[in-house]
Design a protein around this motif. Sequence first.
Motif, PDB file in Angstrom:
ATOM      1  N   PHE A 296      -8.928   2.305   4.370  1.00 43.55           N
ATOM      2  CA  PHE A 296      -8.370   3.496   3.742  1.00 43.55           C
ATOM      3  C   PHE A 296      -8.962   4.085   2.394  1.00 43.55           C
ATOM      4  N   ASN A 297     -10.072   3.524   1.926  1.00 43.75           N
ATOM      5  CA  ASN A 297     -10.755   3.984   0.793  1.00 43.75           C
ATOM      6  C   ASN A 297      -9.784   4.109  -0.522  1.00 43.75           C
ATOM      7  N   THR A 298      -8.841   2.780  -0.754  1.00 41.02           N
ATOM      8  CA  THR A 298      -7.971   3.215  -1.764  1.00 41.02           C
ATOM      9  C   THR A 298      -8.297   2.755  -2.910  1.00 41.02           C
ATOM     10  N   GLY A 299      -9.580   2.122  -3.151  1.00 43.84           N
ATOM     11  CA  GLY A 299      -9.971   1.879  -4.727  1.00 43.84           C
ATOM     12  C   GLY A 299      -9.469   0.944  -5.268  1.00 43.84           C
ATOM     13  N   TYR A 300      -8.782  -0.066  -5.020  1.00 43.10           N
ATOM     14  CA  TYR A 300      -8.384  -1.101  -5.628  1.00 43.10           C
ATOM     15  C   TYR A 300      -9.209  -1.931  -6.093  1.00 43.10           C
TER      16      TYR A 300
ATOM     17  N   ASP B  21       3.002   1.928  -2.921  1.00 41.74           N
ATOM     18  CA  ASP B  21       2.232   2.339  -4.248  1.00 41.74           C
ATOM     19  C   ASP B  21       1.720   3.821  -3.838  1.00 41.74           C
TER      20      ASP B  21
ATOM     21  N   LYS C 217      -0.026   4.990  -1.132  1.00 41.33           N
ATOM     22  CA  LYS C 217      -1.430   5.275  -0.611  1.00 41.33           C
ATOM     23  C   LYS C 217      -0.954   5.896   0.749  1.00 41.33           C
ATOM     24  N   ASN C 218      -1.923   6.574   1.169  1.00 38.84           N
ATOM     25  CA  ASN C 218      -1.987   7.365   2.656  1.00 38.84           C
ATOM     26  C   ASN C 218      -2.558   6.287   3.556  1.00 38.84           C
ATOM     27  N   VAL C 219      -1.734   6.097   4.643  1.00 42.30           N
ATOM     28  CA  VAL C 219      -2.503   5.361   5.705  1.00 42.30           C
ATOM     29  C   VAL C 219      -2.093   5.796   6.889  1.00 42.30           C
TER      30      VAL C 219
ATOM     31  N   ASN D  48      -7.988  -1.775   2.147  1.00 42.12           N
ATOM     32  CA  ASN D  48      -8.730  -1.049   0.686  1.00 42.12           C
ATOM     33  C   ASN D  48      -9.805  -0.484   1.299  1.00 42.12           C
TER      34      ASN D  48
ATOM     35  N   PHE E 256       0.740  -1.133  -0.049  1.00 41.36           N
ATOM     36  CA  PHE E 256      -0.127   0.086   0.053  1.00 41.36           C
ATOM     37  C   PHE E 256       0.762   1.218  -0.087  1.00 41.36           C
TER      38      PHE E 256
END
Length: 397
Positions: free
Chosen positions: A152-156, A113, A115-117, A149, A110
Amino acid sequence: MCKAFIFLPSMTTDQLKQHFATAFDQQALEVYFCPGRVNLIGEHIDYNGGLVMPCAINFGTWMLLAPNEDNVFRFRSVNFEDTYDIGVQDAYEKTGREWYNYPLGVLHHFVADGKNVKGLDVLYYGNVPIGSGLSSSASIEIATAFAFNKYFNTGYSKLELVKMAKSVENNFIGLSSGIMDQFAVAFGEDSKALMLNCGTLDYQAVDAHLGDNVLAIINSNKPRKLAESKYNERVEECQQALAALKQELNIEHLCDIDTATFEQYQHLITDPVVLKRARHVVSENDRVKLAAKALADHDLTEFGRLMYASHHSLQHDYEVSGAELDAVVEYSLTNANVTGARMTGAGFGGCAIAIVKADAFEDYRKELIAYYTDKIGYAPDVYATNISDGVHELTGE
Ligand code: ADP
Ligand code: MG
């Protein structure tokens, strides 16, 4: 690392929430479940361009989470004593051989790539026996990837999560394995088998109503020591068979031909051992197609016959079974309440599966344990499972 595993088969979601509250001094916000999987038929052919037919089972991994204010990931497992806390970073590295490398590997993918966590308290619990081929590793990977996913609403997409989890297993943990396990525990559906081409990822969910039967899983409790070296040997033998057939056939994989074509060209394979290996591969791929048809026709008897035939082929032609898995199938053949049985997974130990009448399961379990213990010297574990949905959030609990 396996010996630290604590097997607690009867935890309820409420009990898990209590564990979470005790571990972190706060309530769990979200609860997820990811199943384990078995392969119903189609063994040792994924690396030959063949079809597999896995399904998700109702044993798996629960994952509970809640945010914390400390920007720290705190990983706990009811099954393991080791704990791991680590701050939010740009990248993570595998540390030792401990269990928390699985969630850590997902977290790494994550952040790598971009992504903000943010810090999370995370608790796992699994009732899949680990290291026995039911893919507890894919289960914890996909549980984590799916939950992160969502949270964190990462949209994968689900397929992206499957590929990410496979990369965790291959690149972060360091095990070269195919994509079937992650695919099955993510895309599994209640009462459906997935007929999957691991090369193209084309798949079809096939109705697999077991009716008044359960899917029995028999853990031989034999460590799969030989599995890796023999696996490499089989891959090599299949390549030899393919090279021989390519002298006259324009094919890319052994599974590009069916049994009839194979019989026409098998004289090209001069080594009798290599010939047997190829015969398993080609016939097993045909059996997967026949198995899908049997399920579509609601013909569980034919499906069971194909399971027995698959085992026979793995035992005699591919030679990846062993006295333990054979004993399970031998006993199953004598029990009229069993429709079919076979080894599942890489072989040389691990698990077998059987389709057993639900109301006769308890007798099956007892008699099989007696037969097996007498023959092998120690007892197997025998579970009744059902074909179930893939990873999902548990809501309203
Ligand atoms: P299999 O996938 O056949 O069960 P593996 O050796 O590939 O066996 O994966 C098992 C490993 O996955 C465990 O040793 C542990 O590191 C991790 N794992 C699986 N389930 C859990 C769990 N509930 N809690 C923590 N770690 C787990
Ligand atoms: Mg695994």
